[in-house]
Design a protein around this motif. Structure first.
Motif, PDB file in Angstrom:
ATOM      1  N   MET A 165       6.949   8.375  -2.097  1.00 18.61           N
ATOM      2  CA  MET A 165       7.282   9.282  -0.994  1.00 18.61           C
ATOM      3  C   MET A 165       8.137  10.424  -1.505  1.00 18.61           C
ATOM      4  O   MET A 165       9.254  10.228  -1.964  1.00 18.61           O
ATOM      5  CB  MET A 165       8.055   8.522   0.078  1.00 18.61           C
ATOM      6  N   HIS A 168       8.531   0.724  -0.384  1.00 19.67           N
ATOM      7  CA  HIS A 168       7.734   0.109   0.674  1.00 19.67           C
ATOM      8  C   HIS A 168       6.476  -0.479   0.083  1.00 19.67           C
ATOM      9  O   HIS A 168       5.552   0.247  -0.269  1.00 19.67           O
ATOM     10  CB  HIS A 168       7.365   1.125   1.737  1.00 19.67           C
ATOM     11  N   ALA A 169       6.461  -1.794  -0.030  1.00 23.04           N
ATOM     12  CA  ALA A 169       5.301  -2.441  -0.618  1.00 23.04           C
ATOM     13  C   ALA A 169       4.144  -2.415   0.352  1.00 23.04           C
ATOM     14  O   ALA A 169       4.315  -2.658   1.539  1.00 23.04           O
ATOM     15  CB  ALA A 169       5.638  -3.883  -0.961  1.00 23.04           C
ATOM     16  N   SER A 170       2.984  -2.047  -0.146  1.00 24.69           N
ATOM     17  CA  SER A 170       1.778  -2.267   0.633  1.00 24.69           C
ATOM     18  C   SER A 170       0.662  -2.452  -0.365  1.00 24.69           C
ATOM     19  O   SER A 170       0.561  -1.725  -1.344  1.00 24.69           O
ATOM     20  CB  SER A 170       1.521  -1.095   1.570  1.00 24.69           C
ATOM     21  N   MET A 171      -0.135  -3.484  -0.141  1.00 21.41           N
ATOM     22  CA  MET A 171      -1.194  -3.784  -1.086  1.00 21.41           C
ATOM     23  C   MET A 171      -2.143  -2.609  -1.178  1.00 21.41           C
ATOM     24  O   MET A 171      -2.660  -2.289  -2.239  1.00 21.41           O
ATOM     25  CB  MET A 171      -1.926  -5.050  -0.643  1.00 21.41           C
ATOM     26  N   GLU A 172      -2.335  -1.973  -0.041  1.00 18.31           N
ATOM     27  CA  GLU A 172      -3.277  -0.858  -0.008  1.00 18.31           C
ATOM     28  C   GLU A 172      -2.806   0.280  -0.921  1.00 18.31           C
ATOM     29  O   GLU A 172      -3.560   0.763  -1.772  1.00 18.31           O
ATOM     30  CB  GLU A 172      -3.401  -0.365   1.428  1.00 18.31           C
ATOM     31  N   GLY A 204      -0.660   0.133  -3.273  1.00 14.71           N
ATOM     32  CA  GLY A 204      -0.591  -0.340  -4.650  1.00 14.71           C
ATOM     33  C   GLY A 204      -1.920  -0.159  -5.352  1.00 14.71           C
ATOM     34  O   GLY A 204      -2.002   0.407  -6.446  1.00 14.71           O
ATOM     35  N   LEU A 205      -2.981  -0.616  -4.714  1.00 15.38           N
ATOM     36  CA  LEU A 205      -4.310  -0.528  -5.325  1.00 15.38           C
ATOM     37  C   LEU A 205      -4.757   0.923  -5.407  1.00 15.38           C
ATOM     38  O   LEU A 205      -5.377   1.339  -6.382  1.00 15.38           O
ATOM     39  CB  LEU A 205      -5.312  -1.349  -4.510  1.00 15.38           C
ATOM     40  N   TYR A 230       2.514  -0.227 -10.795  1.00 13.83           N
ATOM     41  CA  TYR A 230       3.016   0.045  -9.460  1.00 13.83           C
ATOM     42  C   TYR A 230       4.151  -0.933  -9.230  1.00 13.83           C
ATOM     43  O   TYR A 230       3.938  -2.138  -9.225  1.00 13.83           O
ATOM     44  CB  TYR A 230       1.886  -0.179  -8.458  1.00 13.83           C
ATOM     45  N   LEU A 273       8.042  -2.085  -7.316  1.00 13.94           N
ATOM     46  CA  LEU A 273       8.795  -2.002  -6.067  1.00 13.94           C
ATOM     47  C   LEU A 273      10.270  -1.812  -6.342  1.00 13.94           C
ATOM     48  O   LEU A 273      10.828  -2.420  -7.243  1.00 13.94           O
ATOM     49  CB  LEU A 273       8.601  -3.305  -5.291  1.00 13.94           C
TER      50      LEU A 273
END
Lengths: 128, 909
Positions: A57, A85-89, A91-92, A102, A104
């Motif tokens: 961000m 802010h972890a998000s699998m989306e 990250g991938l 990637y 955290l």
């Protein structure tokens, strides 16, 4: 490591970049910091950094966007995505856009240093 | 799917002894195996040949991918282990942990797939499909929200029972149950539901702002925590109620107002959703407002809703794994009971779910004086059996007006109710009650009694049987109880006299740490982790320190205090009512608190600490715990256990673990068959020149595992040419002790046959090929993958010792044996014990075992490799003689002695 690795931190959390930059320097790395994507791109364009650590961000533009531009212009420059802010989306998505890793926040320096060194080594191996 | 080339080699249907499908020995393809190199040679005809330099470059490139894949695999396995461990005791975690680990896991597995695809020149792209599917399932689990129950904003108490829990919260649902199902008297009133709270927050669009303020809040920074907490609470308290809701509340309030002579006063009680559920109570975390008049009902309601963000509630939710959005504040609005005598009743002693009596604490006036931990109380132990005689009565202080003292009849009536409520709810209850001035008994609350999770086990482990003294210790306010009989006197050295003794055992256990006295919220800010909390009065506010404290000592208070309940839930030992605690215990001095015995000692008493039961996992049953459990369903189960099975293929991957397993498996195959595909290393496998070895060993250099002066044309390699650090360590372990030969076998039959054939492979033509199947080392300077078949056992050791801890690991897999299952299991258990003792994380499925250590420094891992080398050679036939446990113990001793000698021996070169 024969020469100190040059690391660019792009992150708008001033506290984070400042302390991380100092701590990296204390470990013998060369660190520069940029608070915006634009600032970061200027430093990259100068050919200085060997590894980039990029926040997802950023104030001036989406970190993913910034990543895409970096990888487009400098495909062999390893970029590590860092986010609170972890998000699998995301990250991938980051990896698909060419990020080396990637991670955290909060991340301990030991781990970050290893990830930077591994990303650097892999990028050189791939280029060789 | 199998790739074409591995299909050619791996053409046998699942031989039972393989965990790994290196494309060699199968029990059926024995001849093919023994001519492996010849086959490779012929196989290469017609392949385009690259120049040696190109080949070297291509191979190096592939090896880099392989190494990166191994690192990602290492990370993935560590993350999975971390998530599994989180379900065990002592690991508080929140959604951040779950989300973060799932993200890191999927990132690493994505990387594994990428590396494998590159390693295999584009094959295995079909892995993307199961990977996406599993990722999607995981995302759904993580995103799952508490089910919102839309519906009435207000329910009358007459309509409420246990089924209303999603609308009214568990406290009010239980009270409705007491009223409408058990048929006991409870105050009239109504509940302002979860829907109402949601509407209130939504109408003012507060959630975004609340989340913004909570984001990134560091719970260890207590100052910031209090600021944020206060800000959010005032935000909520100052927001206007939606007009519709306010009208509905007043309308219901009006219906309660049946007596025009007196002003109607109500109590507003918080009833958070999630509160009181299986072992979880937000005891004292939320507000109750008493004696509220009509004009203040709306404001009192808002303040209770705001109480969801009290600082200790925020901390408590985080510790217990509650997401803020999972907690909705329902509020009971009940007619005030004009209490003459009020109190708390436990249907059993808190530390003994089989106690034959109930415990009643009573005080003049309203129940809150007992619950607050302040005020004079009477204490009763009343038989659970009719006619419920009082067994014990004790007053902390004489109650002047006898009318404010509980009569025998009232005590008996209460005891009967306690038993009835326990029967109804099926578990011991913690009951709040009040008797009004006309003598009517009201139940204000009934909830499961928070038993110390470790209490029972601890009793058993100390004395082997339950002794009455221990039960007694649970009783509040009894100096004679906690101070006396020391049934575990053995644990404390005779010369150690306690600094303090007595008080109430508010929560069992033993804790040790430096004293930290907390007198004001200023001290609270400075409270260090791992200290003993020493206080004068057990105010509920101190609860936020309990995840940092190792024990609590309070000068006043009893076991009914909220702080005691929370301490029991957290499994933090606590002594309350310990006189002179503040004066005696010096700030900063190290003390050991034995709450079970009611004693405080100077210094650290290891023998006592050894008795302390492990802390329970507070997360069990919480929403985050459930989410992690559900997430793990898509992560840890391993379905692809047999690489030779036709189902061992990309579309057979159901979990993240399957994916890691598949990728790793295929990566090893790719490295092994690289030469085959590129046609340069038909002579790559070099036979190791060794003497007196029961088997043949072959070595394949992946990168820089041989010294530069090694002649690549040679078919043989000497140990001196091997630079692989992990291989050398394994080999040292293998050769450290001369192989004693097979142990004497007491049985004939099968055991004897195998013994024969093992000792002399050429003896039995039927098993010869299996026995002589090659054992391969795939090596580089830092890497070694050894697959071994000795006799009927299969083992695989893999290790990497890189520049970075992230890359370091040792893994070991073991399966098989020719003896009967019982013996095989005894041996597996033996190996398992040994490996656990040396720090391996061991998993066992029937007679197959995997053991792993990762991210440790090189010297540590080299020691482990020598241990594995030793075990490979010296345990391989032990199952033959593993007739019983005694035998296992004998071997265990010998092995441990050998291993200690081995590790004390300086390494060569």
């Amino acid at each position: 490591m024969t020469q100190a690795l040059k690391i660019l931190l792009i992150d708008d959390e001033i506290d984070f970049v400042e302390t991380t930059g100092k701590r990296l320097a204390r470990r013998g790395y060369l660190a520069k910091t940029a608070l915006t994507c634009a600032e970061g791109l200027t430093i990259i364009a100068s050919g200085w950094p060997e590894v980039v650590v990029l926040d997802v961000m950023l104030p001036d533009r989406d970190g993913m966007d910034c990543l895409r531009e970096i990888k487009e212009k400098w495909p062999t420059l390893p970029v590590i995505m860092l986010t609170g802010h972890a998000s699998m989306e995301s990250g991938l998505h980051g990896l698909e856009c060419g990020a080396s890793d990637y991670c955290l926040k909060p991340i301990d320096l030991e781990t970050l240093v290893e990830k930077i060194a591994i990303a650097h080594r892999e990028s050189r191996a791939a280029g060789a | 799917m199998f790739s074409a080339h591995s299909g050619n080699i791996l053409c046998s249907p699942s031989p039972p002894f393989f965990l790994r499908c290196l494309p060699f020995p199968s029990s059926v393809m024995l001849d093919a195996m023994s001519h492996f190199l010849d086959r490779l040679t012929s196989f290469f005809h017609g392949k385009p040949r690259l120049t040696p330099a190109e080949l070297q470059a291509a191979f190096r490139g592939h090896y880099k991918e392989f190494r990166a894949l191994l690192t990602a695999n290492n990370n993935a396995l560590e993350l999975m282990a971390e998530m599994e461990q989180a379900l065990g005791p002592g690991h508080p975690f929140g959604m951040t942990f779950v989300r973060g680990n799932c993200t890191a896991l999927s990132v690493n597995i994505y990387k594994m797939i990428q590396h494998l695809t590159r390693l295999a020149d584009g094959r295995y792209a079909e892995l993307d499909q199961p990977f996406r599917a599993i990722t999607k399932q995981l995302e759904q689990v993580i995103a799952s929200r508490s089910v919102s129950t839309e519906g009435a904003t207000i329910l009358s108490m007459a309509e409420v029972d246990a089924g209303s829990v999603d609308q009214v919260g568990e406290k009010m649902a239980n009270l409705g149950e007491v009223r409408n199902r058990v048929g006991l008297r409870t105050p009239d009133g109504f509940v302002i539901t979860a829907s109402a709270a949601r509407k209130f927050i939504e109408a003012n669009a507060l959630q975004v702002e609340i989340n913004r303020r909570l984001k990134g809040l560091d719970l260890d920074n207590l100052e910031a925590l209090y600021t944020v907490s206060a800000g959010i609470q005032s935000l909520i308290s100052n927001a206007p109620l939606p007009a519709e809701l306010e009208e509905a509340i007043l309308a219901h309030h009006h219906q309660l107002d049946t007596d025009p002579q007196t002003e109607l006063l109500v109590a507003l009680r918080s009833s958070a959703l999630g509160e009181d559920s299986s072992n979880v109570s937000f005891a004292g975390q939320y507000r109750t407002q008493l004696n509220v008049s009509r004009e203040f009902v709306g404001q009192a309601y808002k303040e209770i809703v705001a109480g969801k963000y009290k600082s200790q509630a925020i901390v408590y939710r985080q510790q217990r794994g509650y997401r803020n959005q999972d907690v909705q504040m329902c509020v009971g609005c009940l007619r005030m009971v004009d209490g003459a005598i009020s109190g708390v009743m436990y249907s059993r002693a808190p530390d003994d779910p089989r106690s034959p009596f109930v415990i009643i604490q009573a005080a003049p006036g309203l129940a809150s004086t007992v619950v607050d931990g302040s005020g004079a109380t009477e204490l009763f132990r009343v038989s659970r059996t009719a006619p419920h005689p009082i067994l014990h009565r004790q007053a902390a202080q004489e109650i002047a007006d006898s009318r404010l003292s509980l009569t025998d009849t009232q005590a008996a009536e209460l005891a009967a109710i306690g038993v009835r409520l326990e029967d109804h709810f099926g578990t011991p209850q913690d009951i709040e009650w009040s008797i009004d001035r006309s003598g009517l008994l009201y139940i204000l609350q009934s909830r499961p009694l928070g038993h110390s999770a470790s209490g029972e086990g601890q009793d058993n482990s100390i004395s082997g049987h339950r002794v009455p003294q221990i039960r007694e210790r649970g009783l509040p306010a009894i100096h004679q109880v906690c101070g006396q009989a020391d049934d575990k006197g053995d644990a404390v050295p005779c010369d150690r006299l306690p600094l303090l003794a007595g008080g109430v055992c508010a929560s069992q256990g033993v804790g040790c740490g430096p004293v930290f006295t907390v007198r004001s919220s200023l001290d609270l800010l400075r409270f260090p982790k791992g200290a003993v909390l020493v206080i004068e009065t057990p105010y509920p506010d101190w609860a936020s320190l309990l995840n940092r404290a190792v024990a609590v000592v309070s000068e006043t208070g009893q076991m009914a205090a909220h702080l005691a309940t929370v301490a029991r839930e957290f499994g933090i030992p606590a002594i309350f009512g310990l006189n002179q605690a503040l004066a005696t215990l010096e700030n900063g001095s190290l003390i050991t608190v034995d709450a079970t015995a009611g004693k405080v000692y100077a210094g650290k008493i290891e023998s006592l600490l050894a008795l302390a039961a492990p802390r329970p996992n507070l997360m069990t049953g919480s929403p985050v715990y459930k989410i992690l459990t559900q997430a793990l369903v898509h992560i840890t189960p391993l379905n692809l256990t047999d690489p030779t099975s036709p189902f061992f293929r990309a579309d057979g991957c159901r979990t993240m673990h399957d994916l890691t397993r598949f990728c790793h498996e295929k990566a090893v195959v790719e490295m092994f068959t690289f030469g085959e595909r590129y046609g340069f290393d038909d002579k790559a496998a070099k036979q190791l020149v060794v003497e007196n070895s029961p088997a043949q060993w072959w070595v394949i250099d992946l990168d820089d595992g041989f010294t530069p002066d090694f002649n690549p044309e040679s078919r043989y390699v000497h140990l001196g040419h091997i630079t692989s650090v992990p291989m050398q360590a394994i080999w040292q372990g293998m050769m450290a002790f001369p192989w004693a030969g097979p142990p004497p076998v007491s049985l004939g039959g099968l055991g004897s046959i195998i013994f024969q054939s093992t000792r002399n492979p050429s003896l039995d033509p039927a098993v010869r090929s299996a026995m002589t199947a090659k054992n391969y080392f795939l090596i580089s300077r830092n890497f070694c993958n050894l697959s071994v078949r000795l006799g009927y056992h299969f083992a695989l050791v893999e290790a990497n010792l890189g520049e970075f801890l992230t890359e370091n690991y040792v893994s070991f897999q073991f399966k098989g044996g020719a003896a009967d299952e019982n013996r095989r299991l005894l041996r597996i258990r033996l190996i398992r014990e040994i490996l656990s003792a040396f720090g391996f994380r061991v998993e066992q499925k029937v007679d197959a075992m995997t053991a792993r250590i990762e991210k440790k420094p090189g010297p540590y891992l080299l020691e482990r490799l020598r241990i594995l080398g030793y075990l490979l050679i010296h345990t391989r036939q032990i199952d033959m003689v593993m007739a019983d446990e005694g035998m296992a113990a004998t071997y265990r001793e010998k092995i441990m002695a050998d291993l200690h000698t081995l590790l004390d021996t300086p390494t060569e070169g």
